[in-house]
Design an enzyme around this catalytic site. Structure first.
Site, PDB file in Angstrom:
ATOM      1  N   GLU A  78      18.135  58.350  95.041  1.00 46.22           N
ATOM      2  CA  GLU A  78      17.065  59.322  95.541  1.00 46.22           C
ATOM      3  C   GLU A  78      17.753  60.239  94.649  1.00 46.22           C
ATOM      4  OE1 GLU A  78      16.116  59.360  99.290  1.00 46.22           O
ATOM      5  OE2 GLU A  78      14.378  60.509  98.672  1.00 46.22           O
ATOM      6  N   ARG A  89      27.785  54.677 105.123  1.00 40.48           N
ATOM      7  CA  ARG A  89      27.206  54.308 105.486  1.00 40.48           C
ATOM      8  C   ARG A  89      26.438  52.887 106.177  1.00 40.48           C
ATOM      9  NH1 ARG A  89      22.072  57.728 104.468  1.00 40.48           N
ATOM     10  NH2 ARG A  89      23.446  58.427 102.739  1.00 40.48           N
TER      11      ARG A  89
HETATM   12  O1  LIG Z   1      18.007  52.986  97.429  1.00 45.54           O
HETATM   13  P1  LIG Z   1      18.965  54.007  97.190  1.00 45.54           P
HETATM   14  O2  LIG Z   1      17.814  55.404  96.519  1.00 45.54           O
HETATM   15  O3  LIG Z   1      19.999  53.381  96.315  1.00 45.54           O
HETATM   16  O4  LIG Z   1      19.368  54.038  97.415  1.00 45.54           O
HETATM   17  C1  LIG Z   1      19.814  54.380  99.472  1.00 45.54           C
HETATM   18  C2  LIG Z   1      22.066  54.583  99.681  1.00 45.54           C
HETATM   19  O5  LIG Z   1      21.654  55.825  99.505  1.00 45.54           O
HETATM   20  C3  LIG Z   1      21.897  55.944 100.684  1.00 45.54           C
HETATM   21  O6  LIG Z   1      24.144  55.848 100.397  1.00 45.54           O
HETATM   22  P2  LIG Z   1      23.988  57.248  99.228  1.00 45.54           P
HETATM   23  O7  LIG Z   1      25.040  56.889  98.300  1.00 45.54           O
HETATM   24  O8  LIG Z   1      24.058  58.445  99.746  1.00 45.54           O
HETATM   25  O9  LIG Z   1      26.136  57.360  99.924  1.00 45.54           O
HETATM   26  P3  LIG Z   1      26.657  57.568 101.529  1.00 45.54           P
HETATM   27  O10 LIG Z   1      26.282  56.300 102.906  1.00 45.54           O
HETATM   28  O11 LIG Z   1      28.300  57.611 101.236  1.00 45.54           O
HETATM   29  O12 LIG Z   1      25.820  58.467 102.915  1.00 45.54           O
HETATM   30  C4  LIG Z   1      22.361  55.456 101.565  1.00 45.54           C
HETATM   31  O13 LIG Z   1      23.172  54.774 102.526  1.00 45.54           O
HETATM   32  C5  LIG Z   1      21.699  53.925 100.398  1.00 45.54           C
HETATM   33  O14 LIG Z   1      23.273  53.752 100.109  1.00 45.54           O
HETATM   34  N1  LIG Z   2      16.446  60.355 102.813  1.00 42.84           N
HETATM   35  C1  LIG Z   2      17.528  59.536 102.177  1.00 42.84           C
HETATM   36  N2  LIG Z   2      17.811  59.540 103.772  1.00 42.84           N
HETATM   37  C2  LIG Z   2      19.039  59.436 103.782  1.00 42.84           C
HETATM   38  N3  LIG Z   2      19.512  58.186 102.642  1.00 42.84           N
HETATM   39  C3  LIG Z   2      18.754  57.629 101.842  1.00 42.84           C
HETATM   40  N4  LIG Z   2      19.694  57.685 100.031  1.00 42.84           N
HETATM   41  C4  LIG Z   2      18.720  57.424 100.022  1.00 42.84           C
HETATM   42  N5  LIG Z   2      17.621  58.837  99.703  1.00 42.84           N
HETATM   43  C5  LIG Z   2      17.917  58.709 101.542  1.00 42.84           C
END
Ligand SMILES: O=P(O)(O)OC[C@H]1O[C@H](OP(=O)(O)OP(=O)(O)O)[C@H](O)[C@@H]1O
Ligand SMILES: Nc1ncnc2[nH]cnc12
Length: 186
Positions: free
Chosen positions: A111, A74
């Site tokens: 998370e 994202r």
């Molecule tokens: O602060 P944190 O606990 O590390 O979480 C934040 C991250 O989690 C999500 O990414 P995700 O790995 O789900 O990837 P995506 O964008 O491919 O869905 C979001 O886009 C952040 O990069």
């Molecule tokens: N609750 C949440 N929603 C979307 N992106 C996330 N990345 C980590 N936690 C998330």
């Protein structure tokens, strides 16, 4: 009431309003207990998307960023238009196994799981001023890993700019050396 004194304050306030209106909560995704912040309605609404990109770009401009680093997936959707607006380069920080060249890797917890991020070993270097852009700051694991990868290359990390910060997960405590700008704190 929040006071609006500068163009950046105004841009951040407009961004926060766009997020309140266009981000959807999805309960129990990707696992039970998680309230997932879904930005797809925001992406599909040109005026709102333009507003949040404007706010992130104002942050990048004020910081003097020469490079915007986007975190897969994202973060890519945000980093590219921000970099274009401020005339900066874009550096992709990708999930393991996606970059074709020699990489540096860092594993981390987030998370809802664990993952590994990679950067091309020569993507950034001394003299680069890098702003990391992503959609959500949750536990801070992703941002900490991204900052380590950029610093490994000898570049300066100016900070982290995100759409939303999930304050109950205390991500900032994990990245005390990073200047964090969040358009909306939840
Ligand atoms: O602060 P944190 O606990 O590390 O979480 C934040 C991250 O989690 C999500 O990414 P995700 O790995 O789900 O990837 P995506 O964008 O491919 O869905 C979001 O886009 C952040 O990069
Ligand atoms: N609750 C949440 N929603 C979307 N992106 C996330 N990345 C980590 N936690 C998330």
């Amino acid at each position: 009431m929040t006071s609006i004194d500068t163009p950046q304050d105004a841009a951040l306030a407009a961004g926060a309003e766009a997020l309140r209106t266009h981000v959807r909560d999805v309960h129990d995704f990707p696992q039970p207990g998680v309230v997932f912040k879904d930005i797809t309605p925001l992406l599909a609404t040109p005026a709102a998307f333009g507003t949040v990109i404007g706010a992130l770009a104002e942050t990048a401009r004020r910081a003097g960023a020469t490079v915007v680093a986007g975190i897969e997936a994202r973060g890519f959707l945000l980093a590219a238009p921000v970099a274009d607006r401020v005339g900066a380069g874009i550096v992709p920080i990708r999930k393991q196994g996606k970059l074709p060249g020699r990489t540096v890797a860092e594993s981390y917890a987030l998370e809802y799981g664990t993952a590994t991020l990679e950067i091309h070993h020569d993507a950034v270097g001394p003299g680069d001023r890098v702003l990391i852009v992503d959609d959500v700051l949750a536990t801070g694991g992703t941002a900490a890993a991204a900052a380590n990868l950029i610093r490994h290359g000898g570049a300066e990390v100016l900070g982290l700019a995100v759409l939303m910060e999930l304050t109950f997960l205390a991500g900032r405590e994990r990245i005390p050396s990073l200047d964090v700008t969040a358009l909306l704190a939840i």
